[in-house]
Design an enzyme around this catalytic site. Structure first.
Site, PDB file in Angstrom:
ATOM      1  N   HIS A 129       0.882  -1.183   0.000  1.00  0.00           N
ATOM      2  CA  HIS A 129       0.000   0.000   0.000  1.00  0.00           C
ATOM      3  C   HIS A 129       0.915   1.227   0.000  1.00  0.00           C
ATOM      4  CE1 HIS A 129      -2.820   2.936   1.803  1.00  0.00           C
ATOM      5  NE2 HIS A 129      -3.791   2.117   1.440  1.00  0.00           N
ATOM      6  N   ASP A 206       3.378  -4.693   7.981  1.00  0.00           N
ATOM      7  CA  ASP A 206       2.109  -3.971   7.886  1.00  0.00           C
ATOM      8  C   ASP A 206       0.988  -5.008   7.933  1.00  0.00           C
ATOM      9  OD1 ASP A 206      -0.207  -2.782   7.064  1.00  0.00           O
ATOM     10  OD2 ASP A 206       0.647  -1.782   5.306  1.00  0.00           O
ATOM     11  N   GLN A 209      -4.141  -5.526   6.648  1.00  0.00           N
ATOM     12  CA  GLN A 209      -5.088  -6.412   5.956  1.00  0.00           C
ATOM     13  C   GLN A 209      -5.094  -7.824   6.525  1.00  0.00           C
ATOM     14  OE1 GLN A 209      -7.394  -5.709   3.781  1.00  0.00           O
ATOM     15  NE2 GLN A 209      -6.798  -3.579   3.487  1.00  0.00           N
ATOM     16  N   LYS A 232     -10.316  -1.697  10.670  1.00  0.00           N
ATOM     17  CA  LYS A 232     -10.459  -2.896   9.826  1.00  0.00           C
ATOM     18  C   LYS A 232     -10.787  -4.133  10.669  1.00  0.00           C
ATOM     19  CE  LYS A 232      -7.194  -1.170   6.352  1.00  0.00           C
ATOM     20  NZ  LYS A 232      -7.996  -0.613   5.260  1.00  0.00           N
ATOM     21  N   CYS A 370      -4.632   2.372  -3.771  1.00  0.00           N
ATOM     22  CA  CYS A 370      -3.376   2.879  -3.186  1.00  0.00           C
ATOM     23  C   CYS A 370      -2.229   1.897  -3.403  1.00  0.00           C
ATOM     24  CB  CYS A 370      -3.532   3.203  -1.697  1.00  0.00           C
ATOM     25  SG  CYS A 370      -4.659   4.545  -1.385  1.00  0.00           S
TER      26      CYS A 370
END
Ligand code: 7TS
Length: 412
Positions: A129, A206, A209, A232, A370
């Site tokens: 991202h 990261d 997700q 999220k 993104c």
């Protein structure tokens, strides 16, 4: 877990009742929400926690002797502990509240200004991202370090041979997502962390997700940093989590100066507070932090194994149905994927498909998500992205596929 078992483990009707928004209509049609990778919906328990905070114990934390301030402080610190337990961090003070994944990455990237110099290398994956690319580019501009890229394959996986070649004595830092937001690829982060550590490089994962689907164990992974966003995982917007190993957090300089993050202040010299306060300048999103803990509790009650199995079932079902549509191409076909399907149909622009689906009450994401480098790799302007959560159903997928077929007919 087989499909039947996965389906029976979750009481979907009950779960759907927990989310008031799922009852609403959009353009006169029942909402089908397939934009979960952008943000998850909010269960009533989280909404109640937010109302309860403002109705009953709204106060600033850490600095008050009065009852409300102590109640708010206790609830906020309890949320930190819940997150510590969820991620299996060794210490609660290794959990830093931020404003989101983006903020957490910038905090770490800024801190590394003190540690990098010309000749050093940092490594990003091709699947990131923008928020896990741009802060590091800014870091390289300031320090003179070189940004290198782990390339991707046509399936949307990382080229691990190329990665191995880039692991040299010059490597200081690797930043890679656990799961790709555009393609759903689950990356081999344990292997990446182990190899990076073999040359003494630090690794930031990261997890924005991954966390809606997977419960990470930061100690088992041996991650140096692991970041995620509350919105999220059934929590509110404006809250993120930075896990950092104690050794690293002690070494990194503060990101922002202000109240809360200090030990002593004088015009001659200021000394900083210990962890986690050193990185939490100013009044934080108190209610948001508390609500994040409630959202995590909610998801843990359902259970991440059951969530992953159920969503995988949805992914398989939708993938098979979509593949039957002539001209439809799915981008991202990694063997291990979360419930994300990025696709295009023939030459139709993703935006046009998204607009018609919206008219039919179906929320999907369209565009580059993104992740412009991924779009450049596939030589496309963008995709339509349908991303599923544990409260979605096969019936909704049927509605979506029928609507998509209608859109394709109108646009061809
Ligand atoms: N990293 C990944 C992998 C993401 O998917 C996102 C947001 C971020 C970082 C940034 O998170 P934030 O909470 O700080 O904004 N991803 C998306 C998406 O795919 N569609 O909308 C937001």
């Amino acid at each position: 877990m087989n499909q039947t078992a996965a389906t029976t483990v979750l009481d979907i009707e009950k779960i759907r009742n927990d989310f008031p928004i799922l009852k609403r209509k959009v353009n006169g049609q029942p909402l089908v929400y397939f934009d979960n990778a952008a943000t998850s919906q909010t269960p009533q328990v989280v909404i109640d926690a937010i109302v309860d905070y403002y109705a009953n114990y709204n106060a600033n934390i850490h600095r008050g002797v009065h009852a409300l301030s102590q109640e708010a402080t206790d609830a906020y610190e309890q949320a930190r502990k819940k997150i510590q337990t969820h991620l299996n961090a060794k210490e609660a003070y290794e959990i830093i509240f931020t404003a989101g994944t983006t903020h957490a990455i910038n905090l770490v990237a800024n801190g590394f200004r003190s540690f990098l110099k010309q000749g050093d290398e940092v490594l990003v994956s091709a699947l990131e991202h923008h928020s896990n690319i741009v802060p590091w580019q800014m870091l390289c501009e300031v320090t003179g370090a070189r940004l290198r890229v782990i390339p991707m394959t046509p399936k949307g996986t990382l080229d691990m041979d190329a990665f191995a070649k880039a692991v040299t004595d010059k490597l200081k830092l690797v930043f890679v997502n656990h799961v790709s937001n555009a393609l759903g690829t689950v990356n081999p982060i344990k292997e990446i962390i182990d190899q990076a550590h073999s040359v003494g490089a630090a690794v930031l994962i990261d997890g924005a997700q991954a966390c809606p689907h997977i419960k990470p164990d930061v100690q088992e992974l041996d991650a140096d940093f692991y970041v995620l966003s509350a919105h999220k995982i059934c929590g509110p917007t404006g809250v993120g989590i930075l896990y950092g190993k104690q050794e690293w957090l002690n070494k990194l300089p503060p990101y922002q100066g202000g109240g809360e993050m200090i030990d002593q202040v004088s015009f001659e010299k200021t000394t900083y507070a210990g962890l986690p306060h050193k990185f939490e300048a100013g009044t934080p999103n108190i209610c948001g932090g508390i609500a994040t803990g409630v959202g995590l509790d909610y998801m843990n009650t359902i259970g991440f194994d059951a969530i992953a199995a159920y969503e995988n079932d949805l992914l398989e079902y939708a993938t098979q149905k979509l593949k039957a549509i002539p001209g439809l191409i799915i981008y991202g076909t990694a063997p291990e994927k979360t419930a994300v399907i990025s696709f295009n149909v023939g030459e139709i622009h993703p935006y046009d498909i998204g607009t018609i689906l919206d008219k039919l009450g179906i929320a999907v994401r369209t565009g580059h998500h993104c992740t412009q480098p991924i779009m450049d790799y596939f030589k496309i302007p963008g995709t339509v992205r349908a991303s599923f959560a544990f409260y979605n159903t096969k019936e909704e997928i049927d509605v979506f596929v029928a609507a998509l077929q209608r859109a394709v007919m109108m646009l061809s």
